[in-house]
Design a protein around this motif. Structure first.
Motif, PDB file in Angstrom:
ATOM      1  N   ASP A  83       2.865   1.263   4.311  1.00  0.00           N
ATOM      2  CA  ASP A  83       4.353   2.095   4.284  1.00  0.00           C
ATOM      3  C   ASP A  83       5.700   1.585   4.096  1.00  0.00           C
ATOM      4  N   ASP A  84       5.971   1.735   2.777  1.00  0.00           N
ATOM      5  CA  ASP A  84       7.185   0.927   2.552  1.00  0.00           C
ATOM      6  C   ASP A  84       8.382   1.853   2.282  1.00  0.00           C
ATOM      7  N   SER A  85       8.381   3.161   3.010  1.00  0.00           N
ATOM      8  CA  SER A  85       9.704   4.025   2.768  1.00  0.00           C
ATOM      9  C   SER A  85      10.657   3.440   3.558  1.00  0.00           C
ATOM     10  N   THR A  86      10.582   2.748   4.584  1.00  0.00           N
ATOM     11  CA  THR A  86      11.944   1.839   5.405  1.00  0.00           C
ATOM     12  C   THR A  86      11.719   0.619   5.240  1.00  0.00           C
ATOM     13  N   SER A  87      10.412   0.114   5.451  1.00  0.00           N
ATOM     14  CA  SER A  87      10.262  -1.445   5.501  1.00  0.00           C
ATOM     15  C   SER A  87       8.983  -1.575   4.838  1.00  0.00           C
ATOM     16  N   PHE A  88       8.337  -2.712   5.202  1.00  0.00           N
ATOM     17  CA  PHE A  88       6.957  -2.987   4.814  1.00  0.00           C
ATOM     18  C   PHE A  88       6.110  -3.046   6.217  1.00  0.00           C
ATOM     19  N   ILE A  89       5.234  -1.972   6.167  1.00  0.00           N
ATOM     20  CA  ILE A  89       4.451  -1.615   7.475  1.00  0.00           C
ATOM     21  C   ILE A  89       2.996  -1.259   6.879  1.00  0.00           C
ATOM     22  N   PRO A  90       2.171  -2.410   7.077  1.00  0.00           N
ATOM     23  CA  PRO A  90       0.860  -2.154   6.503  1.00  0.00           C
ATOM     24  C   PRO A  90       0.268  -1.154   7.508  1.00  0.00           C
ATOM     25  N   CYS A  91      -0.872  -0.277   6.760  1.00  0.00           N
ATOM     26  CA  CYS A  91      -1.532   0.750   7.383  1.00  0.00           C
ATOM     27  C   CYS A  91      -2.369   0.139   8.385  1.00  0.00           C
ATOM     28  N   THR A  92      -2.786   0.610   9.529  1.00  0.00           N
ATOM     29  CA  THR A  92      -3.518   0.147  10.588  1.00  0.00           C
ATOM     30  C   THR A  92      -4.705   1.183  11.107  1.00  0.00           C
ATOM     31  N   ASP A  93      -4.763   2.416  10.642  1.00  0.00           N
ATOM     32  CA  ASP A  93      -5.674   3.512  11.067  1.00  0.00           C
ATOM     33  C   ASP A  93      -6.704   3.336   9.956  1.00  0.00           C
ATOM     34  N   GLN A  94      -7.763   3.201  10.243  1.00  0.00           N
ATOM     35  CA  GLN A  94      -9.015   3.049   9.338  1.00  0.00           C
ATOM     36  C   GLN A  94      -9.205   4.245   8.543  1.00  0.00           C
ATOM     37  N   SER A  95      -9.086   5.497   9.134  1.00  0.00           N
ATOM     38  CA  SER A  95      -9.270   6.716   8.361  1.00  0.00           C
ATOM     39  C   SER A  95      -8.308   6.747   7.340  1.00  0.00           C
ATOM     40  N   GLU A  96      -7.025   6.527   7.446  1.00  0.00           N
ATOM     41  CA  GLU A  96      -5.886   6.372   6.659  1.00  0.00           C
ATOM     42  C   GLU A  96      -6.179   5.515   5.550  1.00  0.00           C
ATOM     43  N   ILE A  97      -6.654   4.332   5.890  1.00  0.00           N
ATOM     44  CA  ILE A  97      -6.905   3.231   4.801  1.00  0.00           C
ATOM     45  C   ILE A  97      -8.125   3.511   4.055  1.00  0.00           C
ATOM     46  N   ASP A  98      -9.229   4.283   4.553  1.00  0.00           N
ATOM     47  CA  ASP A  98     -10.479   4.520   3.975  1.00  0.00           C
ATOM     48  C   ASP A  98     -10.030   5.584   2.918  1.00  0.00           C
ATOM     49  N   SER A  99      -9.278   6.679   3.334  1.00  0.00           N
ATOM     50  CA  SER A  99      -8.534   7.891   2.326  1.00  0.00           C
ATOM     51  C   SER A  99      -7.922   7.023   1.050  1.00  0.00           C
ATOM     52  N   PHE A 100      -6.999   6.307   1.632  1.00  0.00           N
ATOM     53  CA  PHE A 100      -6.035   5.671   0.405  1.00  0.00           C
ATOM     54  C   PHE A 100      -6.859   4.996  -0.532  1.00  0.00           C
ATOM     55  N   GLY A 121       0.244 -10.817   4.815  1.00  0.00           N
ATOM     56  CA  GLY A 121       0.955  -9.825   5.520  1.00  0.00           C
ATOM     57  C   GLY A 121       0.512  -8.326   5.592  1.00  0.00           C
ATOM     58  N   LEU A 122      -0.815  -8.185   5.346  1.00  0.00           N
ATOM     59  CA  LEU A 122      -1.241  -6.687   5.416  1.00  0.00           C
ATOM     60  C   LEU A 122      -2.059  -6.445   6.437  1.00  0.00           C
ATOM     61  N   GLY A 123      -1.803  -7.187   7.612  1.00  0.00           N
ATOM     62  CA  GLY A 123      -2.338  -6.755   8.957  1.00  0.00           C
ATOM     63  C   GLY A 123      -3.893  -7.105   9.214  1.00  0.00           C
ATOM     64  N   ASP A 124      -4.476  -6.919  10.042  1.00  0.00           N
ATOM     65  CA  ASP A 124      -5.691  -7.016  10.566  1.00  0.00           C
ATOM     66  C   ASP A 124      -6.993  -6.011  10.191  1.00  0.00           C
ATOM     67  N   VAL A 125      -6.584  -4.777   9.702  1.00  0.00           N
ATOM     68  CA  VAL A 125      -7.390  -4.018   9.360  1.00  0.00           C
ATOM     69  C   VAL A 125      -7.718  -3.888   7.786  1.00  0.00           C
ATOM     70  N   TRP A 126      -6.754  -4.061   6.987  1.00  0.00           N
ATOM     71  CA  TRP A 126      -6.880  -3.978   5.498  1.00  0.00           C
ATOM     72  C   TRP A 126      -7.720  -4.983   4.950  1.00  0.00           C
ATOM     73  N   PRO A 127      -7.541  -6.360   5.450  1.00  0.00           N
ATOM     74  CA  PRO A 127      -8.585  -7.276   4.440  1.00  0.00           C
ATOM     75  C   PRO A 127      -9.885  -6.917   4.409  1.00  0.00           C
ATOM     76  N   MET A 128     -10.638  -7.307   3.313  1.00  0.00           N
ATOM     77  CA  MET A 128     -11.963  -6.948   3.224  1.00  0.00           C
ATOM     78  C   MET A 128     -12.815  -7.768   3.859  1.00  0.00           C
ATOM     79  N   VAL A 129     -12.741  -9.139   4.290  1.00  0.00           N
ATOM     80  CA  VAL A 129     -13.383  -9.918   4.920  1.00  0.00           C
ATOM     81  C   VAL A 129     -12.781 -10.393   6.433  1.00  0.00           C
ATOM     82  N   SER A 130     -13.605 -10.487   7.366  1.00  0.00           N
ATOM     83  CA  SER A 130     -13.085 -11.105   8.552  1.00  0.00           C
ATOM     84  C   SER A 130     -14.362 -11.858   9.371  1.00  0.00           C
ATOM     85  N   ASN A 131     -13.914 -13.024   9.599  1.00  0.00           N
ATOM     86  CA  ASN A 131     -14.964 -13.954  10.221  1.00  0.00           C
ATOM     87  C   ASN A 131     -16.305 -13.900   9.444  1.00  0.00           C
TER      88      ASN A 131
END
Length: 413
Positions: free
Chosen positions: A344-361, A385-395
């Protein structure tokens, strides 16, 4: 003994057999004239025995003939009770369905049914030719005119024969940034990169694309990357240009002034382009709001990029189209989206954190990139800077977002 009605019928048989022939032979034949006179004399008392009631047999015959030609009586459906009188001069209206165009062609004809069928066939062919020409014209329309309202409608453009397929590695637009997800994406990608001049990893036959990241002064990684690029002793198929030089150095941006970028590009990148490399330009961190950097760069280099490089950090189809439209309408080059992410860059740079929103996008973005002929390549961003939910790989494991990208690619590759 022959009764009067039967005698009258016997006398009128020649007349009934030739009743529909009102030609000059009737005048010259005395026998016919006598038969007509006798029929008239008996008409008052025994007309019900002398007349043959045809009703609509002639019209039914015409209807059957027209049906064999694929036509029918318009509106009346060959209802003989409503047919015109015999020998009337009112023209018959015929209709014929043209299934290939999903329209109906109505033809008026005063000639025979054979002439009407011929006229109908000719008209059908002309309409089909016109529609074929119109369809060809639509396919050859430029992407620019289609893009004028794409941001408002949020509708993907359909790929057409003028798409930039020659600028797409392996004919597959799909890519990824960073190499940590390659093990799950084998067979799905056409290309990938990891922001370095020497990409490390393998993903089947996907092209590993080297990059000249910055001017060597942003940080230690920038310096080592520039040194590696300068020492490159081969001509790669593609080269990606500077990483967001329009923003200050740090947080993943190269932070270069235009003059320095032009100098480095002309000295180290242009020779590779002259030798055969396809050059992908610098990316702008301000996306569609870029101003004052890329234009002077494009004017100052001795060899312009072959492909425009853009980043799409948005959370809607309209946002994606806004970025694509700006760069294509401004510079007119095929586009690589070297990073896309849900933000969400409408006011600043805020990465999406909701999984359903990310999946749809993710599904929306992939569908747009695959169908829009202006896009020659796109890559899932695994940057900072894309948060913890967006990255494709974790651990060391593929995340839910990574799985969604894999599923989205599987619809096409």
């Amino acid at each position: 003994m022959i009764t009067t009605p039967l005698l009258s019928l016997f006398l009128l048989l020649p007349t009934l057999a030739l009743g529909g022939h009102n030609d000059r032979m009737d005048i010259r034949s005395h026998a016919r004239q006598r038969n007509h006179a006798r029929a008239a004399a008996l008409q008052e008392s025994e007309s019900h025995l002398l007349r043959r009631e045809f009703h609509d047999a002639v019209e039914h015959k015409m209807a059957r003939k027209l049906a064999r030609a694929g036509m029918e009586f318009a509106k009346r459906k060959a209802d003989g009770s409503q047919c015109r009188p015999r020998n009337a001069t009112t023209p018959t209206t015929l209709s014929r369905s043209v299934t290939s165009t999903a329209t109906s062609t109505v033809i008026s004809s005063s000639s025979t049914s054979t002439d009407a069928a011929t006229t109908t066939s000719s008209t059908d062919q002309q309409q089909q030719q016109q529609q074929t020409t119109a369809s060809s014209t639509e396919q050859q329309a430029t992407s620019t005119s289609s893009a004028d309202n794409s941001a408002a409608t949020g509708q993907a453009l359909v790929s057409n024969p003028t798409s930039y397929s020659g600028h797409t590695p392996n004919g597959n637009k799909a890519g990824v940034s960073a190499g940590d997800s390659l093990g799950w994406l084998s067979g799905k990608l056409g290309w990938w990169y990891d922001w370095s001049a020497t990409p490390s990893g393998s993903c089947g036959n996907a092209v590993a694309v080297p990059m000249i990241w910055g001017g060597g002064t942003a940080d230690g990684d920038d310096a080592s990357r520039l040194a590696a690029f300068k020492s490159m002793d081969y001509v790669p198929q593609y080269i990606i240009g500077f990483e967001e030089p329009d923003c200050a150095a740090g947080s993943g941006s190269a932070g270069m002034d235009v003059g320095t970028a032009i100098s480095i590009w002309n000295q180290y990148v242009v020779p590779k382009g002259e030798a055969g490399s396809i050059l992908v330009g610098p990316s702008m961190c301000k996306q569609a709001a870029e101003s004052g950097w890329l234009g002077p760069f494009m004017d100052g280099v001795t060899r312009k990029p072959d492909i425009m490089n853009i980043h799409v950090n948005k959370n809607s189809a309209a946002g994606i189209y806004a970025d694509i439209d700006h760069y294509y309408n401004t510079y007119g080059l095929p586009i690589w989206v070297t990073e896309f992410a849900c933000v969400d860059d409408s006011t600043s740079f805020i990465p999406c954190t909701d999984q359903s929103e990310i999946d749809s996008f993710i599904h929306t973005a992939v569908d747009i990139f695959e169908s829009d002929s202006r896009i020659a390549g796109y890559a899932y961003s695994n940057g900072y800077g894309l948060g913890d939910v967006w990255p494709m790989v974790s651990n060391g494991q593929l995340t839910a977002s990574g799985q969604t990208y894999l599923n989205a690619l599987s619809k096409y590759h």
